[in-house]
Write a protein that holds these residues in place. Structure first.
Motif, PDB file in Angstrom:
ATOM      1  N   ILE A 193       0.858  -1.179   0.000  1.00 43.25           N
ATOM      2  CA  ILE A 193       0.000   0.000   0.000  1.00 43.25           C
ATOM      3  C   ILE A 193       0.893   1.227   0.000  1.00 43.25           C
ATOM      4  O   ILE A 193       1.670   1.426   0.939  1.00 43.25           O
ATOM      5  N   GLN A 194       0.804   2.033  -1.046  1.00 43.82           N
ATOM      6  CA  GLN A 194       1.552   3.278  -1.092  1.00 43.82           C
ATOM      7  C   GLN A 194       0.666   4.384  -0.536  1.00 43.82           C
ATOM      8  O   GLN A 194      -0.290   4.809  -1.188  1.00 43.82           O
ATOM      9  N   PHE A 195       0.949   4.818   0.675  1.00 43.76           N
ATOM     10  CA  PHE A 195       0.087   5.788   1.336  1.00 43.76           C
ATOM     11  C   PHE A 195       0.329   7.183   0.769  1.00 43.76           C
ATOM     12  O   PHE A 195       1.468   7.632   0.659  1.00 43.76           O
ATOM     13  N   THR A 196      -0.763   7.854   0.410  1.00 40.31           N
ATOM     14  CA  THR A 196      -0.747   9.233  -0.078  1.00 40.31           C
ATOM     15  C   THR A 196      -1.871   9.994   0.605  1.00 40.31           C
ATOM     16  O   THR A 196      -2.745   9.396   1.256  1.00 40.31           O
ATOM     17  N   SER A 197      -1.874  11.299   0.456  1.00 35.88           N
ATOM     18  CA  SER A 197      -2.868  12.127   1.143  1.00 35.88           C
ATOM     19  C   SER A 197      -4.285  11.871   0.659  1.00 35.88           C
ATOM     20  O   SER A 197      -5.242  12.127   1.391  1.00 35.88           O
ATOM     21  N   ASP A 198      -4.448  11.350  -0.575  1.00 36.87           N
ATOM     22  CA  ASP A 198      -5.795  11.121  -1.108  1.00 36.87           C
ATOM     23  C   ASP A 198      -6.217   9.653  -1.033  1.00 36.87           C
ATOM     24  O   ASP A 198      -7.246   9.267  -1.595  1.00 36.87           O
ATOM     25  N   LEU A 199      -5.453   8.826  -0.327  1.00 38.59           N
ATOM     26  CA  LEU A 199      -5.796   7.413  -0.190  1.00 38.59           C
ATOM     27  C   LEU A 199      -7.036   7.261   0.684  1.00 38.59           C
ATOM     28  O   LEU A 199      -7.156   7.896   1.735  1.00 38.59           O
TER      29      LEU A 199
END
Length: 320
Positions: free
Chosen positions: A69-75
């Motif tokens: 899981i590549q966590f980003t602000s829009d996940l």
């Protein structure tokens, strides 16, 4: 699986990871110990020191399914746990599992996601299951989450809630390599890539995890753990001490350390060896302690010094 066979397999596992990760044997061993207990790991460090590479290598050596899981602000939470998708040709909803449905899950840069998405992992980490649209689904066993995060002062990061931090068995820091290790990295760049093959199957990991829980912990050791935990709740530099979950995790990690060392009982050295990795992220320092430069690891070391260590007679096989 007898103890000698397990010890040999675990040594081979550490050695295989060392073929890829240079100069970090202690951190690799602690990661393997967390796996033996069935706990989750938080790798916190600056970018570029090999956090993600360590997780991917461990996953490849342990076998089983792997999710990233590549966590980003829009996940969104559904991007982690999965979602029900309507199928027009059948008129029904079909569940599409998210990447958390795997034996080993890499949560990359976990503190770049909003708190709502981070919270989606709480049920998975604690109960090994997820609930989507009112339906609870069990995760594959064994299940282990290895998360990486950048320091909070880096742009675009969010602080993990204390409740989530408490669910990580260990927090590890790799740090910059020694010059000779960095030279070895450059040398290996000119060689063919190392092919990483599984050393353990998920069934073998599950068996080892069950054996770890049978490792003997003497009453004197338990009293020592409780004494340190209780002292942390009244220690002046600390705003928040070690929780009961932290005490139980500490004992479990000590059992895993003893198992890794080839013993069927815990000694004080096992307890001390895992204390920093297990406890430092569970305590909260007072602002004045932070300003004076005190770290969580230093606070834990001070607590260990203040507690009376059980006397241990190796020949007798237990504390006295």
């Amino acid at each position: 699986m007898i103890q000698e066979q397990a010890r040999e397999i675990l040594e081979r596992l550490v050695g295989r990871v060392e073929r890829v990760i240079v100069g970090k044997r202690e951190e690799i061993e602690l990661a393997v110990i967390a796996m033996l207990y069935g706990g989750h790991i938080l790798l916190e460090d600056v970018p570029g020191v090999g956090k993600t590479l360590l997780v991917r290598t461990l996953a490849a050596c342990m076998g089983g399914s792997f999710g990233r899981i590549q966590f980003t602000s829009d996940l969104l939470p559904a991007d982690v746990t999965g979602v029900n998708v309507y199928q027009p040709h059948t008129g029904q909803f079909e569940f599409r599992p998210g990447p958390v449905h795997a034996n080993i899950v890499l949560a990359d840069e976990i503190n770049r996601a909003a708190p709502r998405t981070q919270s989606a992992l709480l049920e998975a980490m604690e109960e090994r299951k997820v609930t989507i649209d009112g339906i609870t689904r069990a995760l594959p066993q064994p299940f282990m989450l290895l998360a990486t995060q950048n320091p909070l002062e880096y742009e675009g990061t969010y602080r993990l809630p204390e409740a989530q931090l408490d669910r990580f068995l260990m927090r590890l820091t790799l740090g910059y390599p020694q010059p000779e290790d960095e030279m070895e990295m450059l040398r290996r760049m000119q060689e063919p890539p190392v092919e990483v093959k599984p050393v353990l199957l998920p069934e073998e990991i599950g068996l080892m995890q069950r054996q770890v829980r049978t490792v003997l912990v003497d009453e004197a050791i338990k009293k020592y753990l409780v004494a340190v935990a209780n002292a942390s709740r009244h220690h002046h530099p600390l705003l928040l001490g070690i929780s009961p979950r932290g005490t139980m995790a500490w004992m479990g990690a000590a059992q895993a350390m003893a198992y890794y060392k080839g013993r069927t009982y815990v000694i004080p050295d096992d307890v001390k060896a895992v204390a920093g990795a297990v406890l430092a992220h569970r305590i909260v320092l007072k602002p004045e302690a932070v300003l004076s430069g005190v770290s969580g690891e230093q606070a834990v070391a001070e607590l260990l010094k203040r507690a009376d260590v059980p006397m241990f007679h190796r020949a007798a096989g237990g504390p006295r």
